[in-house]
Design a protein around this motif. Structure first.
Motif, PDB file in Angstrom:
ATOM      1  N   SER A  39       0.909  -1.538  -0.024  1.00 24.17           N
ATOM      2  CA  SER A  39      -0.043   0.267  -0.149  1.00 24.17           C
ATOM      3  C   SER A  39       0.916   1.642  -0.642  1.00 24.17           C
ATOM      4  CB  SER A  39      -0.638   0.072   1.254  1.00 24.17           C
ATOM      5  OG  SER A  39      -1.812  -1.175   1.277  1.00 24.17           O
ATOM      6  N   ALA A  40       0.288   2.281  -0.372  1.00 25.04           N
ATOM      7  CA  ALA A  40       1.199   3.678   0.062  1.00 25.04           C
ATOM      8  C   ALA A  40       1.065   3.981   1.351  1.00 25.04           C
ATOM      9  CB  ALA A  40      -0.408   5.004  -0.710  1.00 25.04           C
ATOM     10  N   THR A  45      -2.723   8.259   0.885  1.00 24.50           N
ATOM     11  CA  THR A  45      -3.605   7.853   0.035  1.00 24.50           C
ATOM     12  C   THR A  45      -4.756   9.197   0.864  1.00 24.50           C
ATOM     13  OG1 THR A  45      -2.919   6.269   0.005  1.00 24.50           O
ATOM     14  CG2 THR A  45      -5.247   6.263  -0.976  1.00 24.50           C
ATOM     15  N   GLU A 120       1.192   4.401  -4.263  1.00 27.06           N
ATOM     16  CA  GLU A 120       1.562   3.192  -4.158  1.00 27.06           C
ATOM     17  C   GLU A 120       3.193   3.072  -4.805  1.00 27.06           C
ATOM     18  OE1 GLU A 120      -0.962   4.289  -2.909  1.00 27.06           O
ATOM     19  OE2 GLU A 120      -2.249   1.971  -1.622  1.00 27.06           O
ATOM     20  N   PHE A 185      -3.458  -1.842  -5.312  1.00 30.47           N
ATOM     21  CA  PHE A 185      -4.818  -0.974  -5.403  1.00 30.47           C
ATOM     22  C   PHE A 185      -4.628  -0.397  -6.546  1.00 30.47           C
ATOM     23  CE2 PHE A 185      -5.602   3.948  -4.042  1.00 30.47           C
ATOM     24  CZ  PHE A 185      -6.544   3.889  -4.239  1.00 30.47           C
ATOM     25  N   ARG A 199     -10.897   1.611  -1.894  1.00 31.92           N
ATOM     26  CA  ARG A 199     -10.399   2.482  -0.677  1.00 31.92           C
ATOM     27  C   ARG A 199     -10.030   1.374  -0.100  1.00 31.92           C
ATOM     28  NH1 ARG A 199      -9.089   7.459   1.495  1.00 31.92           N
ATOM     29  NH2 ARG A 199      -7.590   6.286   1.995  1.00 31.92           N
ATOM     30  N   GLY A 200      -9.053   0.808   0.456  1.00 29.12           N
ATOM     31  CA  GLY A 200      -8.586  -0.079   1.031  1.00 29.12           C
ATOM     32  C   GLY A 200      -8.359  -1.316  -0.263  1.00 29.12           C
ATOM     33  N   GLY A 201      -8.232  -1.356  -1.637  1.00 31.41           N
ATOM     34  CA  GLY A 201      -7.910  -2.316  -2.453  1.00 31.41           C
ATOM     35  C   GLY A 201      -6.621  -3.577  -2.322  1.00 31.41           C
ATOM     36  N   SER A 202      -5.725  -3.273  -1.810  1.00 34.84           N
ATOM     37  CA  SER A 202      -4.590  -3.304  -1.859  1.00 34.84           C
ATOM     38  C   SER A 202      -5.013  -4.939  -1.648  1.00 34.84           C
ATOM     39  CB  SER A 202      -3.836  -3.018  -0.954  1.00 34.84           C
ATOM     40  OG  SER A 202      -3.374  -1.363  -1.675  1.00 34.84           O
ATOM     41  N   ASP A 203      -5.267  -5.171  -0.619  1.00 32.46           N
ATOM     42  CA  ASP A 203      -5.558  -6.862  -0.174  1.00 32.46           C
ATOM     43  C   ASP A 203      -6.747  -7.858  -1.353  1.00 32.46           C
ATOM     44  OD1 ASP A 203      -4.988  -5.738   3.004  1.00 32.46           O
ATOM     45  OD2 ASP A 203      -7.549  -5.472   2.669  1.00 32.46           O
TER      46      ASP A 203
END
Ligand code: ADP
Ligand code: ASP
Ligand code: MG
Length: 445
Positions: A39-40, A45, A120, A185, A199-203
């Motif tokens: 993530s960043a 972000t 990121e 992300f 948002r929170g999309g890195s997972d």
């Protein structure tokens, strides 16, 4: 299935050089982990989203850019300011300033994603340098080469077939000698413009890459040692869960447990890849394994909540014994791409909840619905979800739950559609108390 593990590090895990060192140590101790998805750095972000909104006066914009610069410079200083990387990060900061100035004149969705993605892009560059300084060979990879998406900026959907093909071509060959570091992300539309996955999309990115690689495990490293019985920031008695099924964890994520992005488990379930959630601050503390089957399947497992829910009640006195009313109403909502969460009906009315906020009920939508029914909109509500197993098959579940909530005005209840959840709406102001009371009553330690 390959022997490879994918590890995702969230914003707090890469907040500064000290936090990044801990992530590097985790990777070095797990030689099977060949791909790190970042993530960043924490807070970045949010700053970029604010800059992309274009709403700020020049002074406020300058303050935001200053905050952003301090986060990046702090990491660069710890790395003793390597010349090429420092120049590269400074170029990115100048680029962000130019984009933010453009957004202040004319903000667009595409510009928003181009700005927001820079977080990121910077954290991954810095982390590669940190790994190399520790003597760990690492290579930076631009995930936009493989994460091709549609052009729904801010909420882009990845093209899974394309991802699979591009991963085999572009990413697989890199694993031979080095650890690969890439961005969560972000992605790119068919025309090459940068997109983001929400948002929170890195997972979700990590899980998609894990699926495309046929990984043996996906690790989500965050700031808590696993998935807890509820958000530990809201309930001090919350405790970590050592293992949980995909179904239960998916319900938790869907109903607001921020520890996992709601879509994260879909790719893992498709390929049956176990997911581990742990704390990069304290890897020795263990964490949660999310799998298809677990040894224990308790009746009550966890609680989650989702704030800012809208309750829409549609009433039509002549709905009684008339066909097609629900179809009409849902047709209108579908036409305007408004997704409905919970639904309850009575003889002459239907109530439903929306996660998209009251703004999604535009004048046009209201006017169309008005032709068919009377509309009542209630805001400031929180959806509380009790997650567990066989809840619709066991006697007395309702009694136990409502005993704990005897003082609360419950606006809506959904029970029975899934054996894994019981959901209800409560006034926003009561939500924390409800969570604590239910936890004490149903999830005692
Ligand atoms: P990251 O930046 O690593 O993605 P997030 O902030 O998105 O981290 O997610 C971790 C946070 O999720 C925790 O700090 C915690 O406050 C929150 N959270 C909400 N529900 C839960 C839960 N059931 N278990 C653990 N953490 C939870
Ligand atoms: N940096 C992005 C965000 O803050 C994605 C993520 O952290 O998962 O939403
Ligand atoms: Mg997160």
């Amino acid at each position: 299935m390959s022997q490879l593990t994918v590890a995702k590090f969230g914003g707090t895990s890469v907040a500064d050089a000290h936090a990044m060192e801990r992530c590097a140590a985790i990777l070095e101790q797990n030689p099977d982990t060949r791909l790190a998805v970042l993530s960043a750095s924490s807070g970045v972000t949010n700053i970029l989203v604010a800059l992309a909104s274009g709403e700020h006066q020049p002074d406020a914009r300058a303050t935001l850019l200053q905050q952003l610069t301090e986060i990046q410079q702090g990491i660069l200083n710890s790395l003793e300011k390597p010349e090429t990387l420092t120049r590269h990060i400074e170029d990115i900061l100048v680029y962000i300033k130019e984009l933010a100035d453009s957004a202040a004149i004319s903000p667009t969705h595409a510009l928003h994603d181009e700005i927001v993605a820079q977080g990121e892009l910077m954290s991954t560059r810095l982390f590669v340098e940190l790994l190399r300084r520790r003597g760990t060979p690492a290579v930076w990879f631009d995930v936009r080469k493989v994460m091709r998406t549609d052009d729904k900026f801010s909420r882009a959907t990845p093209d899974l077939a394309r991802l699979q093909a591009e991963v085999e071509k572009e990413l697989q060959p890199l694993f031979a000698n080095e650890l690969v570091v890439t961005q969560g992300f972000i992605g790119s539309a068919q025309d090459g413009r940068t997109t983001t996955l929400g948002r929170g999309g890195s997972d979700f990115s990590a899980a998609l890459l894990g699926e495309a690689l046929g990984a043996k495990a996906i690790q989500i490293w965050t700031d808590v040692p696993g998935i807890y019985t509820t958000d530990p920031r809201l309930v001090s008695e919350a405790r970590p869960i050592s293992e949980i099924t995909f179904s239960e964890a998916s319900e938790m994520a869907t109903f607001g447990a921020k520890v996992l992005h709601p879509a994260t488990l879909q790719p893992a379930v498709r390929q049956q890849i176990p997911v581990f959630v742990g704390s990069s601050k304290d890897p020795a503390a263990g964490g949660t394994w999310i799998r298809n089957h677990t040894n224990s399947q308790p009746l009550f497992r966890a609680l989650a909540l989702r704030r800012n829910q809208v309750l829409l009640t549609l009433t039509n006195q002549s709905m009684f014994q008339v066909h097609g009313f629900l179809a009409e109403v849902f047709g209108i909502l579908a036409k305007h791409k408004i997704s409905v969460d919970l639904i309850t009906t009575s003889v002459i009315s239907v109530s439903l909840t929306l996660d998209s906020g009251a703004e999604s009920l535009t004048d046009e939508v209201r006017a169309e619905l008005d032709k068919h029914c009377h509309l009542q909109v209630e805001e400031n509500l929180t959806l509380v979800a009790l997650i567990g197993n066989r809840m619709s098959e066991v006697n007395g579940v309702g009694t136990q739950v409502f005993k704990a909530l005897s003082e609360i005005n419950i606006r809506m209840i959904c029970y029975g559609a899934s054996a894994h959840n019981l959901c209800f709406l409560v006034p926003e102001d009561d939500a924390n108390q409800v969570l604590n009371d239910l936890h004490t009553e149903l999830l005692p330690s």
